[in-house]
Design an enzyme around this catalytic site. Structure first.
Site, PDB file in Angstrom:
ATOM      1  N   LYS A 134      67.043  52.608  61.117  1.00 31.88           N
ATOM      2  CA  LYS A 134      66.575  52.282  62.478  1.00 31.88           C
ATOM      3  C   LYS A 134      67.006  50.854  62.777  1.00 31.88           C
ATOM      4  O   LYS A 134      66.964  49.982  61.900  1.00 31.88           O
ATOM      5  CB  LYS A 134      65.041  52.393  62.543  1.00 31.88           C
ATOM      6  CG  LYS A 134      64.444  51.855  63.831  1.00 31.88           C
ATOM      7  CD  LYS A 134      64.860  52.669  65.050  1.00 31.88           C
ATOM      8  CE  LYS A 134      64.396  52.004  66.370  1.00 31.88           C
ATOM      9  NZ  LYS A 134      64.958  52.711  67.554  1.00 31.88           N
ATOM     10  N   SER A 135      67.474  50.593  63.999  1.00 28.14           N
ATOM     11  CA  SER A 135      67.875  49.231  64.355  1.00 28.14           C
ATOM     12  C   SER A 135      66.716  48.272  64.080  1.00 28.14           C
ATOM     13  O   SER A 135      65.593  48.481  64.555  1.00 28.14           O
ATOM     14  CB  SER A 135      68.260  49.149  65.833  1.00 28.14           C
ATOM     15  OG  SER A 135      69.414  49.931  66.083  1.00 28.14           O
ATOM     16  N   GLY A 148      61.566  51.742  72.545  1.00 26.38           N
ATOM     17  CA  GLY A 148      61.290  50.300  72.625  1.00 26.38           C
ATOM     18  C   GLY A 148      61.489  49.565  71.314  1.00 26.38           C
ATOM     19  O   GLY A 148      60.786  48.589  71.018  1.00 26.38           O
ATOM     20  N   CYS A 196      70.810  48.836  73.213  1.00 26.09           N
ATOM     21  CA  CYS A 196      69.489  49.435  73.393  1.00 26.09           C
ATOM     22  C   CYS A 196      69.089  49.325  74.863  1.00 26.09           C
ATOM     23  O   CYS A 196      69.070  48.228  75.426  1.00 26.09           O
ATOM     24  CB  CYS A 196      68.424  48.749  72.530  1.00 26.09           C
ATOM     25  SG  CYS A 196      66.776  49.456  72.820  1.00 26.09           S
TER      26      CYS A 196
HETATM   27  O1  LIG Z   1      64.220  52.659  72.354  1.00 30.05           O
HETATM   28  C1  LIG Z   1      64.863  52.496  71.280  1.00 30.05           C
HETATM   29  O2  LIG Z   1      64.367  52.073  70.210  1.00 30.05           O
HETATM   30  C2  LIG Z   1      66.310  52.844  71.355  1.00 30.05           C
HETATM   31  N1  LIG Z   1      66.615  53.997  72.003  1.00 30.05           N
HETATM   32  C3  LIG Z   1      67.932  54.367  72.219  1.00 30.05           C
HETATM   33  O3  LIG Z   1      68.206  55.435  72.813  1.00 30.05           O
HETATM   34  N2  LIG Z   1      68.932  53.567  71.774  1.00 30.05           N
HETATM   35  C4  LIG Z   1      68.696  52.409  71.106  1.00 30.05           C
HETATM   36  O4  LIG Z   1      69.647  51.696  70.727  1.00 30.05           O
HETATM   37  C5  LIG Z   1      67.320  52.023  70.892  1.00 30.05           C
HETATM   38 CL1  LIG Z   1      67.000  50.554  70.029  1.00 30.05          CL
END
Ligand SMILES: O=C(O)c1[nH]c(=O)[nH]c(=O)c1Cl
Length: 312
Positions: free
Chosen positions: A45-46, A74, A130
């Site tokens: 996860k980022s 988010g 994001c």
């Molecule tokens: O809302 C998110 O966590 C999210 N949701 C996405 O569809 N792409 C992203 O890069 C991210 Cl970081």
């Protein structure tokens, strides 16, 4: 049959893996993706420097008729240190991707500096796309800002690095982002992230389906396939061949994987459909991909990679 892929010095025995954000927030999820015999890798996860709860729920919704999904998570995540600990201690033969998505340039630089100085020996994905942090733009829609951060990153970062891009919808924008990316020693680009700020309505209640941002969220799944194909193809045609491509978006069948490889994808990520089917989706998709190759008497993905034909 050769269904492998290569990015930098990393060989992937299978080309499928999760899309960041799906099945990758906790160590248990990361272990499950890695343990699948048909996944070639996993991406975290980022991460942000500190733990984040993310947006209020409901923040994820499966659209009807298998159209796809809408999310405004988010950036919920366990924090950078959690994922660094995971990747440093996890025993696996598969290459691992570490995704970072700082809310500021300094946050990104700090996380990348720590990765550079660590013993991490996988690949890093800088998420510049994001769409769901209120008040924060998708960086990669700002070409100057993208050039600026990559300039600062490559002043010190020497490990394999790629960027997660938002979808572009204008031929000039394909030219402009490629002109920026070709100036840097990127190992890969990952295209596409969700199509930002879509809207879905519950017909029974005449209400939006997710809570954050008045119901606006990133779109994924089969409804984004045509955009994913176009972005993979356009960037493959424009980027230096040293910059590999991860194709993401719209994969629900082996034919969808085949199509992304035809457009130039070296690896393929699965998001929405992984949410639907869980990790068995990797085996189904690889089996269907092999069948597609069989139909045309191909023995390897290399024979079709980037070979999409146009009409003379
Ligand atoms: O809302 C998110 O966590 C999210 N949701 C996405 O569809 N792409 C992203 O890069 C991210 Cl970081």
């Amino acid at each position: 049959m050769d269904l492998t892929g290569q990015i930098a010095n990393f060989h992937f025995n299978h080309i499928l893996l999760n899309a960041a954000g799906v099945k990758c927030q906790t160590t248990a999820e990361l272990d499950q993706v890695l343990a699948s015999p048909y996944s070639g890798s996993v991406v975290t996860k980022s991460a942000t420097p500190m733990v984040r709860p993310g947006n209020p729920s409901p923040r994820y919704y499966q659209l009807p008729e298998e159209l796809g999904s809408i999310n405004s998570m988010g950036l919920p995540n366990e924090g950078f240190a959690y994922y660094l600990d995971y990747v440093l201690n996890k025993q696996t033969d598969k290459p691992v991707f570490f995704s970072v998505a700082g809310l500021t340039k300094d946050d990104n630089l700090a996380m990348l500096m720590e990765l550079e100085q660590s013993d991490f020996n996988g690949l890093v994905e800088l998420n510049l796309s994001c769409p769901n942090v209120p008040g924060k733009p998708q960086t990669a829609y700002d070409f100057e800002a993208t050039r600026a951060i990559l300039t600062e990153v490559f002043a010190f970062f020497t490990k394999p690095l790629g960027v997660k891009l938002p979808p572009y919808f204008d031929m000039v924008h394909f030219d402009m982002i490629a002109a920026v990316l070709n100036d840097f020693p990127l190992a890969f680009v990952n295209t596409i992230n969700s199509i930002g700020n879509g809207l879905a309505i519950d017909p029974h209640t005449d209400t939006v389906v997710i809570k954050p941002k008045g119901g606006f969220g990133g779109l994924g799944g089969s409804l984004v396939k045509a955009t994913a194909l176009a972005n993979v193809r356009a960037l493959r045609e424009r980027l230096n061949e040293s910059i590999k491509i991860i194709g993401t978006g719209g994969v629900t069948s082996g034919r969808d994987v085949y199509d992304l490889v035809l457009c130039g994808a070296d690896l393929v990520e699965v998001g929405t459909q992984l949410m639907v089917e869980d990790t068995p989706v990797f085996e189904r998709l690889e089996g269907e991909l092999a069948n597609e190759l069989d139909k045309k008497n191909y023995q390897s993905l290399a024979e079709i990679r980037g070979k999409l034909q146009t009409i003379a």
